[in-house]
Write a protein that holds these residues in place. Structure first.
Motif, PDB file in Angstrom:
ATOM      1  N   ARG A  75       0.824  -1.097   0.099  1.00  0.00           N
ATOM      2  CA  ARG A  75      -0.051  -0.104  -0.069  1.00  0.00           C
ATOM      3  C   ARG A  75       0.747   1.151  -0.118  1.00  0.00           C
ATOM      4  N   ALA A  77      -4.931  -2.102   7.039  1.00  0.00           N
ATOM      5  CA  ALA A  77      -4.423  -1.041   6.963  1.00  0.00           C
ATOM      6  C   ALA A  77      -4.594   0.057   7.994  1.00  0.00           C
ATOM      7  N   CYS A 117      -7.326   1.510   1.526  1.00  0.00           N
ATOM      8  CA  CYS A 117      -6.922   0.348   2.026  1.00  0.00           C
ATOM      9  C   CYS A 117      -7.460  -0.878   1.490  1.00  0.00           C
TER      10      CYS A 117
END
Length: 337
Positions: free
Chosen positions: A82, A109, A99
């Motif tokens: 991410r 996340a 997320c």
């Protein structure tokens, strides 16, 4: 309680030791070391407001609406696949992440953001399905409570019901009627187990509703007067101006709700006004860590109300834009760190 500096050094030592054992003299060790150093540098400039949204439409609506100014030295950090954007909005320091869809992505996340970054609270936002007939497409809901509507006990039809909060008797929806009992039986809506820094270690509390932060809800109350977007483009507009409502209830599950009968059941049973696939997960993770949380969701459709394709394809971008506008106004109201 250990300070953030102490926690950082413990994390730093753990990264070095684990990398030496698992990846001796490898590029992975070098990458982890660089990440740890950059995290340290970023957190020196904190604390930040954490911003968590879900998928590309919401991200596009957000980044096109706000004046996001990336940090000149560390504009982003890539962690576990991410990208965490670091910068300022209206002079307020923020860390933003997309997320991914679903409760597992949302919790992972959110926990990563809380563990890695110096955040003073999290604003979770995106779009949601409308469950409440008094709300409309394009409206924005900032709920006070959120439930996990996907934590089910699928009951044996020959057994007595237990201590679940509510039940969905599938046989009530037999079509056509008079064909005998539906052996799918009943669903019982169960409790979450909340592990919290404010509770006893390894002694989770059974909860059904997760509360968002009362102080932040009070700040958000003034947003009910804000103007929201009514048109997707010059040829596609909503019949009425959208509104923002603070203090309703929301449901979350790993289920995209596009069924009118189920929508009516959720509203009549739990009094929820919106349904999404992430909010309770983000909220529960924040509450577990003692981190303030507020949820802001733009309504993109009335679940199961239309024939053919769900209108989220038409109005999802408008709902995302209205949620983003509300996030921006809320950030303005937050005090400087």
């Amino acid at each position: 309680m250990a300070s953030r500096d102490q926690n950082f050094y413990l994390l730093f030592i753990f990264i070095i030791i684990s990398s030496l054992y698992v990846f001796p003299a490898s590029a992975t060790f070098s990458h982890k070391l660089e990440s740890a150093i950059n995290i340290r540098r970023v957190n020196r400039k904190g604390p930040y407001i954490g911003l968590v949204t879900v998928f590309e439409t919401e991200e596009d609506g957000f980044l096109s609406t706000v004046n996001f100014r990336p940090d000149p030295f560390h504009p982003f950090l890539d962690l576990s696949g991410r990208r965490f954007l670091i910068g300022k909005i209206h002079g307020k320091k923020v860390v933003y992440v997309r997320c991914g869809i679903g409760m597992v992505n949302a919790a992972a996340a959110t926990q990563q953001m809380i563990d890695v970054f110096d955040v003073k609270g999290i604003v979770h936002f995106g779009i949601a399905g409308n469950i409440n007939n008094s709300m409309s497409i394009g409206d924005v809901s900032i709920p006070k409570q959120i439930m996990n509507a996907g934590l089910w006990d699928w009951l044996n039809p020959d057994k007595a019901k237990g201590d679940d909060v509510a039940y969905l008797d599938i046989g009530n929806y037999n079509v056509p009627k008079g064909e005998g009992n539906n052996m799918l039986g009943s669903l019982g809506y169960s409790y979450e187990e909340l592990y919290s820094v404010n509770g006893h270690t390894n002694s989770p509390q059974k909860v059904f509703w997760i509360n968002t932060n009362q102080e932040w809800l009070h700040l958000a109350a003034d947003l009910e007067r804000m103007e929201l977007v009514q048109c997707v483009n010059s040829s596609l507009c909503l019949p009425e101006k959208p509104k923002l409502v603070v203090g309703l209830k929301a449901a979350t599950a790993n289920i995209f709700v596009d069924n009118a009968a189920y929508r009516i059941f959720l509203y009549n049973t739990f009094g929820v006004s919106s349904s999404d696939m992430e909010s309770s997960s983000v909220a529960m993770t924040c509450v577990s860590n003692g981190c303030p949380i507020i949820v802001i969701r733009g309504l993109s459709d009335l679940a199961g109300a239309q024939k053919g394709d769900n209108v989220v394809q038409k109005f999802g971008s408008l709902a995302a834009t209205n949620a983003a506008k509300a996030v921006l106004e809320f950030i303005k109201k937050l005090p400087q760190a």
